[in-house]
Structure formats: structure tokens, C-alpha cells
Design an enzyme around this catalytic site. Sequence first.
Site, PDB file in Angstrom:
ATOM      1  N   ARG A 282       0.800  -1.229   0.000  1.00 45.58           N
ATOM      2  CA  ARG A 282       0.000   0.000   0.000  1.00 45.58           C
ATOM      3  C   ARG A 282       0.832   1.278   0.000  1.00 45.58           C
ATOM      4  NH1 ARG A 282      -4.615  -2.268   4.221  1.00 45.58           N
ATOM      5  NH2 ARG A 282      -5.350  -3.812   2.744  1.00 45.58           N
ATOM      6  N   GLU A 363      -5.023  -3.076  17.134  1.00 43.45           N
ATOM      7  CA  GLU A 363      -4.441  -1.946  16.399  1.00 43.45           C
ATOM      8  C   GLU A 363      -3.801  -0.907  17.313  1.00 43.45           C
ATOM      9  OE1 GLU A 363      -6.814  -0.585  13.106  1.00 43.45           O
ATOM     10  OE2 GLU A 363      -5.582   1.195  12.865  1.00 43.45           O
ATOM     11  N   ARG A 373       1.907  -2.306   7.068  1.00 43.65           N
ATOM     12  CA  ARG A 373       1.156  -3.553   7.296  1.00 43.65           C
ATOM     13  C   ARG A 373       0.645  -4.135   5.983  1.00 43.65           C
ATOM     14  NH1 ARG A 373      -4.839  -4.620   7.790  1.00 43.65           N
ATOM     15  NH2 ARG A 373      -5.004  -2.540   6.939  1.00 43.65           N
TER      16      ARG A 373
HETATM   17  C1  LIG Z   1     -12.708   0.031   6.387  1.00 46.22           C
HETATM   18  C2  LIG Z   1     -11.688  -0.905   6.986  1.00 46.22           C
HETATM   19  C3  LIG Z   1     -11.494  -2.151   6.418  1.00 46.22           C
HETATM   20  C4  LIG Z   1     -10.546  -3.024   6.957  1.00 46.22           C
HETATM   21  N1  LIG Z   1     -10.375  -4.250   6.378  1.00 46.22           N
HETATM   22  C5  LIG Z   1      -9.481  -5.123   6.903  1.00 46.22           C
HETATM   23  C6  LIG Z   1      -9.324  -6.422   6.353  1.00 46.22           C
HETATM   24  O1  LIG Z   1     -10.000  -6.803   5.411  1.00 46.22           O
HETATM   25  N2  LIG Z   1      -8.402  -7.236   6.919  1.00 46.22           N
HETATM   26  C7  LIG Z   1      -7.615  -6.870   7.977  1.00 46.22           C
HETATM   27  O2  LIG Z   1      -6.800  -7.660   8.437  1.00 46.22           O
HETATM   28  N3  LIG Z   1      -7.780  -5.642   8.531  1.00 46.22           N
HETATM   29  C8  LIG Z   1      -8.682  -4.768   8.038  1.00 46.22           C
HETATM   30  N4  LIG Z   1      -8.839  -3.521   8.608  1.00 46.22           N
HETATM   31  C9  LIG Z   1      -8.130  -3.218   9.859  1.00 46.22           C
HETATM   32  C10 LIG Z   1      -8.794  -3.955  11.016  1.00 46.22           C
HETATM   33  O3  LIG Z   1     -10.192  -3.943  10.842  1.00 46.22           O
HETATM   34  C11 LIG Z   1      -8.468  -3.340  12.373  1.00 46.22           C
HETATM   35  O4  LIG Z   1      -7.089  -3.144  12.490  1.00 46.22           O
HETATM   36  C12 LIG Z   1      -8.913  -4.254  13.494  1.00 46.22           C
HETATM   37  O5  LIG Z   1     -10.255  -4.624  13.326  1.00 46.22           O
HETATM   38  C13 LIG Z   1      -8.710  -3.552  14.823  1.00 46.22           C
HETATM   39  O6  LIG Z   1      -9.328  -4.311  15.819  1.00 46.22           O
HETATM   40  P1  LIG Z   1      -9.204  -3.820  17.329  1.00 46.22           P
HETATM   41  O7  LIG Z   1      -9.974  -4.790  18.150  1.00 46.22           O
HETATM   42  O8  LIG Z   1      -7.780  -3.591  17.674  1.00 46.22           O
HETATM   43  O9  LIG Z   1      -9.902  -2.377  17.361  1.00 46.22           O
HETATM   44  P2  LIG Z   1     -11.435  -1.898  17.101  1.00 46.22           P
HETATM   45  O10 LIG Z   1     -12.225  -2.859  16.334  1.00 46.22           O
HETATM   46  O11 LIG Z   1     -11.283  -0.518  16.569  1.00 46.22           O
HETATM   47  O12 LIG Z   1     -12.023  -1.843  18.562  1.00 46.22           O
HETATM   48  C14 LIG Z   1     -11.648  -0.840  19.471  1.00 46.22           C
HETATM   49  C15 LIG Z   1     -12.540  -0.923  20.706  1.00 46.22           C
HETATM   50  O13 LIG Z   1     -12.078   0.028  21.664  1.00 46.22           O
HETATM   51  C16 LIG Z   1     -13.183   0.815  22.129  1.00 46.22           C
HETATM   52  N5  LIG Z   1     -12.685   2.131  22.531  1.00 46.22           N
HETATM   53  C17 LIG Z   1     -12.166   3.104  21.743  1.00 46.22           C
HETATM   54  N6  LIG Z   1     -11.886   4.185  22.504  1.00 46.22           N
HETATM   55  C18 LIG Z   1     -12.217   3.886  23.781  1.00 46.22           C
HETATM   56  C19 LIG Z   1     -12.176   4.596  25.006  1.00 46.22           C
HETATM   57  N7  LIG Z   1     -11.751   5.847  25.080  1.00 46.22           N
HETATM   58  N8  LIG Z   1     -12.603   3.973  26.125  1.00 46.22           N
HETATM   59  C20 LIG Z   1     -13.062   2.687  26.080  1.00 46.22           C
HETATM   60  N9  LIG Z   1     -13.120   1.964  24.931  1.00 46.22           N
HETATM   61  C21 LIG Z   1     -12.714   2.570  23.807  1.00 46.22           C
HETATM   62  C22 LIG Z   1     -14.119   0.858  20.931  1.00 46.22           C
HETATM   63  O14 LIG Z   1     -15.426   1.212  21.321  1.00 46.22           O
HETATM   64  C23 LIG Z   1     -13.999  -0.586  20.438  1.00 46.22           C
HETATM   65  O15 LIG Z   1     -14.808  -1.418  21.222  1.00 46.22           O
HETATM   66  C24 LIG Z   1      -9.770  -2.636   8.076  1.00 46.22           C
HETATM   67  C25 LIG Z   1      -9.965  -1.377   8.650  1.00 46.22           C
HETATM   68  C26 LIG Z   1     -10.918  -0.513   8.111  1.00 46.22           C
HETATM   69  C27 LIG Z   1     -11.087   0.833   8.719  1.00 46.22           C
END
Ligand SMILES: Cc1cc2nc3c(=O)[nH]c(=O)nc-3n(C[C@H](O)[C@H](O)[C@H](O)COP(=O)(O)OP(=O)(O)OC[C@H]3O[C@@H](n4cnc5c(N)ncnc54)[C@H](O)[C@@H]3O)c2cc1C
Length: 544
Positions: A282, A363, A373
Amino acid sequence: MKRVLIIGSGIAGLSCAVSCAEKNMEVTLVSPFPSERAQSVLAAGGINAVTDRHEPGDSIACHIEDTLNGGCHIAGKKAVTGLCESAPDIIKWLEKLGTVFSTEPDGSVSKRAFGGQSYKRTCYCGASTGKQIVTALVMEARRYEGMGRIKRRLWMDFYSALIQDGVCCGAVFYNEATCAPEAITADSVVIATGGQNALFGKTTGSTQCDGYVAGKLFTQGVELKNLEFIQYHPTTIETDQKRMLISEAARGEGGRLYYEENGRRVYFMEDRFGERGNLMPRDVVSRCMEECGKDVYLDVSFLGRERILQRLPEVYELCLKYRGIDICEQSIPVSPSVHFFMGGIAVKNNHETNIKRLYAIGECASIYHGANRLGGNSLLAAIYGGKVAAASIENNSAVGVDTDGADELAAAAQTLRALKGTQSRYPVKYVRDMLAETMRESLGIVRCAEKLQSGIDDVSFYLSVADKIRYDSSELAYFGYSVSAILTLAKATLICAQSRQESRGAHYRSDHPDTKDACRAATVIRYDNGEFRTYLDTEGKYES
Ligand SMILES: Cc1cc2nc3c(=O)[nH]c(=O)nc-3n(C[C@H](O)[C@H](O)[C@H](O)COP(=O)(O)OP(=O)(O)OC[C@H]3O[C@@H](n4cnc5c(N)ncnc54)[C@H](O)[C@@H]3O)c2cc1C
């Protein structure tokens, strides 16, 4: 029973919660919104794994090599090896929990081509991989909830971590239901709060991911890493509310990027890199798009309506819905946008931070992706990180600290009272908008010392008036108290980018275009009595 507090209930938080429950630990899973609204549900493209029936020639060793190469050799080899080796079992685990992967006629999991990968190894669930995985993990979490091993708490915004003598023993939250601060204590705390999209305003991601948690922890002594590596996804479209992602699956299925010159199409990626040009990593594609200085289009129309509707239904629907474009007939006008953060909270291979009993996964943590990535690797990393953290918490023998967090609660209540006020030259929304503009200007695809310094100066100014920033009382208190830590994270990001005087992966400096061996290490930043201090992790402090 060990008590584990997990903050954030996207795929990383859910994976950790279920894994801890499997190990007979008692979990409190906290977030402001239900998991079904986390950014994780947006993931459509897929998750990487070299499963039993893989493409001829592919291997786990090749997945490891592609990941290290994509990350430009600053992700730790041991961590990446663990990630890629675990991938086939993770797919089996997800299937067992009810995730329905798309399959071939012989029953094997279907794979698609994604950027920077030598073989087709991205497993997917139609156009809803993230939703499928979240749903399966939520169902499993609910099962453990019934058994009393997981308790889910909603409407809770992180306020600060409870840290005593270098050991984390819980966190303070702002409870949106009671409009008051609340402490939750635990033997270990796991941060799973996603990336820092909102620093940049409109991105492909969720505005829930604003970086506040990382910024606040930074001011509490937690080290951050590789903040300068910000992934611009090459193919996004502009809409009123956000940048919508045109999944890499579109190029994986054969989509071609071009611009027009003198009435003819120039397939610039193929001209420069040959047949697989459209599927370069990317960072490379985004930079080529920026360099060409032209309006760029993505054409998938030649695939035919039947294949498009079967393989790319989400791309078809979103282009039609948001831009009135029928991709079976017309090309899509695309441009790069901020999409993913390789940097974040610095963690060791067991996902523990520099504060004992405080972990970070998904993330918000920086470990597997180096300077760039590969698509499909972050869902994998979020799930794997959750499992590694659970195993490491199970084995952690560090002595806990007993506290009820009363002092921190009192301080939080006082801060929240002081923030209220309607009249101010610096309303939160204005500061956030200015910040997003500064970040986009200074930390674009191509950076230079002058723009970075100007960004640092702007953000420093807003930090200097942080005590005058007020939130409108019609907004949540969260907007008021989060802004200062968000500004601090922004400044740390700009300083990291200024300190890396080379170009590598997603960090391209027009004033330092070469990649330098001496810089082949992660940037770590810490906050020392109000000072921002960076160092290159050449000793491998976080590779242990
Ligand atoms: C449009 C899009 C498409 C994608 N497609 C892919 C794909 O096909 N394959 C791939 O591998 N990756 C993909 N990614 C990346 C991937 O989706 C993310 O990196 C991954 O889902 C992150 O998961 P996470 O659990 O770390 O965070 P998130 O799913 O962002 O969860 C974060 C959590 O923290 C909570 N939170 C945030 N702030 C606070 C706070 N202040 N206090 C308490 N809680 C809080 C939120 O409410 C949520 O529950 C994509 C990303 C996007 C944006």
C-alpha cells in the site's frame, strides 16, 4: 481466579476475553459501545493464513518473509514468526466458533490475492469477514457470560489507568449512564482500543478510534512506538461523513489503476512494476499515486457484472449508494486516505507494556507490522495478540497492588467539573478540526522537516492553551477531557516523524529519501516530566 480488565471490545478485546475465559479467568470487558459497532466490523477484505490446502508454492515461511519485507525489516522476526505460524489454527478456531468462511467446491477455505503477498492467502467470509468474526466471538463471549466468567460493561469511556509503583491495577472510567467516574480494579489490564483515526479527521476508520487511550497512557509513563508509520490506503472514495474504503480485494480480483493523459489510459502501476503492479504494498501504490499528480481511477468493469456481484458486492453497493457509480460500467475515482496505524503502544512479544501487568493488543499496539502492514494481517494480529496476552497473563507472577482507586476517582471528578463551560475561544470541536488539518498537512504521504516542524509548533500552541479548552455541555464529558491527551499523542507522532531522518515503508521524507541501515529499528517515545524523548530501539528492548 485471576481478574482481568479488558478495555475495548473489537476483535482484539473479544479474542482476549474469550481466551482468558477459556483459561478460567474472570473477565470484565469494557467499552462505550457494543462490539457490533467497533471498527472491526468494517473489515471486509479478509484474514491471512496459509491453511492446509494453500496455493501451490506457498508456505508459512513465505508468509513470514512477506510480512517482514512488507514491514521493511523493523518488525521483530520472533513475533512475526509466532503470528504467521498461529494463523492456520486461528482459522480453525474461528470456524469452530461459527465463522462461516467462503469455500471452494472441494470444501477448502477460499483465498484472494492481497497487496505485497507472493501468493493468494487472504481467507474471507463473502464481503463481511469482520462482521462474521465479531459475531462468532460475541456468541462465545455470551456463552462465558452465562457461566459468569465474562462480564460485559457498556457506556464506559476510559479515563486513566490506575498505576502504582510501576504496576497497573485497574482503570478509571467515565460512566456515561451515571455521568460520574467509576474505578474498576483487576490483577491485569489489557488495552484493546484500536487505532487513532480521529487525529486525522475523516479516514476510512471509526471515529471511536481517537487515540485518547494511547495518549493518556503516554502521559502516565507508557512508552509508544513507531508512531510515524501511518498507512494510507490507496483506494478510497470521498463521502460526506468519511472516506469509504474500496477494498484491496478489488485489485486482488484484477482491478487496474490508471490515469488519463492525452485521451488515453496510462496504467502507471503496471508500467512501473509489471503484471503485479496494482498489488504492490500500500505504501508504494499510494506514493506512486501522489507522485503522478493526476486524478486516478480504478477499473473493474472488464470483470463483468456477474463476477463483480459475486466477488465484490460491497464495492458495487457502496459506489452506487454513495457516489451513484455503477462499477460494472464505470471506473471509480480513487485517492489515498489514512487507514491504519502501524505504531501505537510499545509491547514486548508477550504483549506486556513497560508497565507491569498492563498489556496492549490489536491496532492500538505496535508489534507485528513494522513500517507497513500487509492487508489481511491486522485481523490476524488482533486475534493472535489477544491469545498471546491471555497466555501471558495466566503465567504472570508479578505481584499485584491493592487499591480501590479512591484518590484517582476524586481527582477525576474534580477535573470533569472544571471542564464544563460553554464560553471559550477554544471549543473542543474547533481544536479537533484544527488538529486534523495540521496532521493531514504535516503527516501526508510525503513529509519534510519544515512541514513537520510547523505541525509541532501548531500542536504545541494548542497544548499550551489546553486548560482553556471547553466542551459544550450538550456533548459528552469525554470530548472535554480527552482533547489534551489527544493533542499530546499528536505531538508525539509528529516528533517521531521528525526524528526518523530516512524513508522507510509508510514514512517517506522528501528531504531524506534514502533508507538507512543505521535507522533499521523501531522509534520509541516516552514522556518525562513534560518532555518528549525518542530513541531508536537498536538494542531490541521490545523484542524479547
Ligand atoms: C474500512 C476498513 C477495512 C478493513 N479491512 C481489513 C481487512 O479486510 N483485513 C484486515 O486484516 N484488517 C482490516 N482492517 C483493519 C482492522 O479492521 C483493524 O485493524 C482491526 O479490526 C482492529 O481491531 P481492534 O480490536 O484492535 O480495534 P477496534 O475494532 O477498533 O475496537 C476498538 C474498541 O475500543 C473501544 N474504545 C475506543 N476508545 C475507547 C475509550 N476511550 N474507552 C473505552 N473503549 C474505547 C471501541 O469502542 C472498540 O470497542 C480494516 C480497517 C478498516 C477501517
